[in-house]
Design a protein around this motif. Structure first.
Motif, PDB file in Angstrom:
ATOM      1  N   ALA A 112       0.843  -1.202   0.000  1.00 52.25           N
ATOM      2  CA  ALA A 112       0.000   0.000   0.000  1.00 52.25           C
ATOM      3  C   ALA A 112       0.876   1.248   0.000  1.00 52.25           C
ATOM      4  N   GLN A 113       1.953   1.226   0.753  1.00 55.35           N
ATOM      5  CA  GLN A 113       2.871   2.375   0.787  1.00 55.35           C
ATOM      6  C   GLN A 113       3.542   2.581  -0.571  1.00 55.35           C
ATOM      7  N   ARG A 114       3.914   1.492  -1.226  1.00 57.47           N
ATOM      8  CA  ARG A 114       4.522   1.569  -2.563  1.00 57.47           C
ATOM      9  C   ARG A 114       3.545   2.218  -3.542  1.00 57.47           C
ATOM     10  N   LEU A 115       2.297   1.814  -3.489  1.00 58.35           N
ATOM     11  CA  LEU A 115       1.288   2.384  -4.381  1.00 58.35           C
ATOM     12  C   LEU A 115       1.028   3.851  -4.048  1.00 58.35           C
ATOM     13  N   GLY A 116       0.982   4.165  -2.759  1.00 60.00           N
ATOM     14  CA  GLY A 116       0.779   5.552  -2.339  1.00 60.00           C
ATOM     15  C   GLY A 116       1.901   6.450  -2.821  1.00 60.00           C
ATOM     16  N   GLU A 117       3.128   5.976  -2.733  1.00 61.71           N
ATOM     17  CA  GLU A 117       4.269   6.774  -3.216  1.00 61.71           C
ATOM     18  C   GLU A 117       4.202   6.962  -4.726  1.00 61.71           C
ATOM     19  N   ALA A 118       3.795   5.932  -5.443  1.00 66.50           N
ATOM     20  CA  ALA A 118       3.643   6.067  -6.898  1.00 66.50           C
ATOM     21  C   ALA A 118       2.573   7.111  -7.220  1.00 66.50           C
ATOM     22  N   MET A 119       1.506   7.124  -6.441  1.00 58.90           N
ATOM     23  CA  MET A 119       0.454   8.123  -6.652  1.00 58.90           C
ATOM     24  C   MET A 119       0.980   9.519  -6.357  1.00 58.90           C
ATOM     25  N   ARG A 120       1.789   9.655  -5.312  1.00 60.75           N
ATOM     26  CA  ARG A 120       2.385  10.969  -4.986  1.00 60.75           C
ATOM     27  C   ARG A 120       3.253  11.478  -6.132  1.00 60.75           C
ATOM     28  N   VAL A 121       4.051  10.595  -6.705  1.00 59.62           N
ATOM     29  CA  VAL A 121       4.915  10.988  -7.829  1.00 59.62           C
ATOM     30  C   VAL A 121       4.058  11.479  -8.988  1.00 59.62           C
ATOM     31  N   LEU A 122       3.009  10.738  -9.303  1.00 60.64           N
ATOM     32  CA  LEU A 122       2.138  11.128 -10.413  1.00 60.64           C
ATOM     33  C   LEU A 122       1.415  12.442 -10.118  1.00 60.64           C
ATOM     34  N   LEU A 123       0.939  12.603  -8.892  1.00 61.70           N
ATOM     35  CA  LEU A 123       0.268  13.854  -8.529  1.00 61.70           C
ATOM     36  C   LEU A 123       1.227  15.032  -8.598  1.00 61.70           C
ATOM     37  N   THR A 124       2.453  14.840  -8.122  1.00 65.89           N
ATOM     38  CA  THR A 124       3.453  15.913  -8.193  1.00 65.89           C
ATOM     39  C   THR A 124       3.711  16.285  -9.647  1.00 65.89           C
ATOM     40  N   ARG A 125       3.877  15.286 -10.493  1.00 64.96           N
ATOM     41  CA  ARG A 125       4.108  15.560 -11.917  1.00 64.96           C
ATOM     42  C   ARG A 125       2.890  16.207 -12.557  1.00 64.96           C
ATOM     43  N   GLY A 127       1.173  18.457 -11.089  1.00 65.38           N
ATOM     44  CA  GLY A 127       1.061  19.816 -10.570  1.00 65.38           C
ATOM     45  C   GLY A 127       0.517  19.919  -9.155  1.00 65.38           C
ATOM     46  N   VAL A 128       0.257  18.790  -8.499  1.00 64.01           N
ATOM     47  CA  VAL A 128      -0.229  18.812  -7.120  1.00 64.01           C
ATOM     48  C   VAL A 128       0.980  18.530  -6.225  1.00 64.01           C
ATOM     49  N   ALA A 129       1.643  19.604  -5.788  1.00 65.89           N
ATOM     50  CA  ALA A 129       2.887  19.455  -5.030  1.00 65.89           C
ATOM     51  C   ALA A 129       2.679  19.466  -3.519  1.00 65.89           C
ATOM     52  N   ASP A 130       1.602  20.081  -3.051  1.00 63.58           N
ATOM     53  CA  ASP A 130       1.341  20.180  -1.624  1.00 63.58           C
ATOM     54  C   ASP A 130       0.996  18.800  -1.055  1.00 63.58           C
ATOM     55  N   ARG A 131       1.718  18.380  -0.006  1.00 60.81           N
ATOM     56  CA  ARG A 131       1.523  17.045   0.573  1.00 60.81           C
ATOM     57  C   ARG A 131       0.098  16.869   1.112  1.00 60.81           C
ATOM     58  N   GLY A 132      -0.465  17.890   1.724  1.00 64.53           N
ATOM     59  CA  GLY A 132      -1.834  17.797   2.223  1.00 64.53           C
ATOM     60  C   GLY A 132      -2.834  17.579   1.090  1.00 64.53           C
ATOM     61  N   ALA A 133      -2.635  18.288  -0.005  1.00 64.79           N
ATOM     62  CA  ALA A 133      -3.514  18.104  -1.172  1.00 64.79           C
ATOM     63  C   ALA A 133      -3.327  16.706  -1.754  1.00 64.79           C
ATOM     64  N   GLN A 134      -2.088  16.213  -1.763  1.00 61.55           N
ATOM     65  CA  GLN A 134      -1.825  14.852  -2.243  1.00 61.55           C
ATOM     66  C   GLN A 134      -2.538  13.831  -1.354  1.00 61.55           C
ATOM     67  N   ASP A 135      -2.426  14.020  -0.036  1.00 65.07           N
ATOM     68  CA  ASP A 135      -3.099  13.109   0.898  1.00 65.07           C
ATOM     69  C   ASP A 135      -4.596  13.070   0.624  1.00 65.07           C
ATOM     70  N   SER A 136      -5.184  14.244   0.429  1.00 63.24           N
ATOM     71  CA  SER A 136      -6.623  14.317   0.154  1.00 63.24           C
ATOM     72  C   SER A 136      -6.965  13.624  -1.158  1.00 63.24           C
ATOM     73  N   ALA A 137      -6.185  13.885  -2.193  1.00 65.53           N
ATOM     74  CA  ALA A 137      -6.446  13.270  -3.496  1.00 65.53           C
ATOM     75  C   ALA A 137      -6.319  11.752  -3.416  1.00 65.53           C
ATOM     76  N   ILE A 138      -5.286  11.272  -2.752  1.00 72.40           N
ATOM     77  CA  ILE A 138      -5.089   9.825  -2.622  1.00 72.40           C
ATOM     78  C   ILE A 138      -6.258   9.206  -1.864  1.00 72.40           C
ATOM     79  N   ARG A 139      -6.644   9.828  -0.765  1.00 72.01           N
ATOM     80  CA  ARG A 139      -7.755   9.306   0.038  1.00 72.01           C
ATOM     81  C   ARG A 139      -9.040   9.243  -0.798  1.00 72.01           C
ATOM     82  N   VAL A 140      -9.336  10.294  -1.526  1.00 71.64           N
ATOM     83  CA  VAL A 140     -10.557  10.327  -2.339  1.00 71.64           C
ATOM     84  C   VAL A 140     -10.513   9.251  -3.431  1.00 71.64           C
ATOM     85  N   LEU A 141      -9.378   9.101  -4.078  1.00 66.91           N
ATOM     86  CA  LEU A 141      -9.255   8.095  -5.142  1.00 66.91           C
ATOM     87  C   LEU A 141      -9.386   6.682  -4.589  1.00 66.91           C
ATOM     88  N   VAL A 142      -8.773   6.428  -3.453  1.00 67.83           N
ATOM     89  CA  VAL A 142      -8.847   5.094  -2.847  1.00 67.83           C
ATOM     90  C   VAL A 142     -10.265   4.808  -2.354  1.00 67.83           C
TER      91      VAL A 142
END
Length: 185
Positions: A112-125, A127-142
């Motif tokens: 799950a952590q591996r997948l979450g990190e992959a999602m963070r990389v994609l979100l950063t690329r 344009g979603v660089a803020d970690r809080g926004a990434q957390d929210s996006a990941i949570r909503v997608l999951v």
């Protein structure tokens, strides 16, 4: 010489595989049920997992290990779509496990952590660089993937929504969520 609780052929992978089979059959997960499937005493399992909750967490995370990561140069929207669609399909293939993902609020293991990190990389690329926004996006997608799979798991094919229509609805919702998340940049 084997350590206490070890048997020839019994290891953590065998225990997790047996537990997944019990859950996939729709049976309740118990140390006794898994041990019976393996032909060992229930206490033999404790050499490999930390009780029922630890076993359940291992099963959920092991299932996520089957998900491939998008290629490193994948377009962020395409990569997230690929990953979340694969997650949804994996959950649909194991409807007996979906209620456990809901109850445990996902999985927190290494896969799950591996997948979450992959999602963070994609979100950063994307344009979603803020970690809080990434957390929210990941949570909503999951939550979207697990929730939709839970609806599909409760529909046995004879209900009001056919499996193909559920998949199309999931894809539409995923597209909307990604459009919203990636437009934040």
């Amino acid at each position: 010489m084997r350590a206490p609780g070890q048997r020839a052929g019994l290891d953590r992978d065998a225990v997790v595989t047996a537990a997944r089979a019990v859950l996939d059959e729709g049976s309740a997960l118990s140390m006794r049920a898994v041990a019976g499937r393996l032909g060992v005493a229930p206490n033999a399992l404790y050499s490999h997992v930390d009780g029922r909750d630890g076993l359940l967490d291992a099963v959920l995370d092991d299932l996520l290990g089957a998900l491939p990561l998008p290629a490193g140069d994948t377009d962020p929207t395409a990569g997230l779509t690929e990953l979340m669609t694969a997650t949804h399909e994996l959950l649909l293939a194991h409807p007996g496990l979906v209620p456990h993902f809901v109850a445990r609020q996902g999985s927190r293991g290494p896969n799950a952590q591996r997948l979450g990190e992959a999602m963070r990389v994609l979100l950063t690329r994307g344009g979603v660089a803020d970690r809080g926004a990434q957390d929210s996006a990941i949570r909503v997608l999951v939550v979207h993937a697990i929730g939709d799979a839970a609806v599909a798991a409760s529909a046995d094919g004879s209900g009001p929504i056919e499996p193909d229509r559920l998949r199309a609805s999931y894809a539409t919702g995923l597209r909307w969520l990604l459009t919203g998340a990636l437009s934040r940049s």
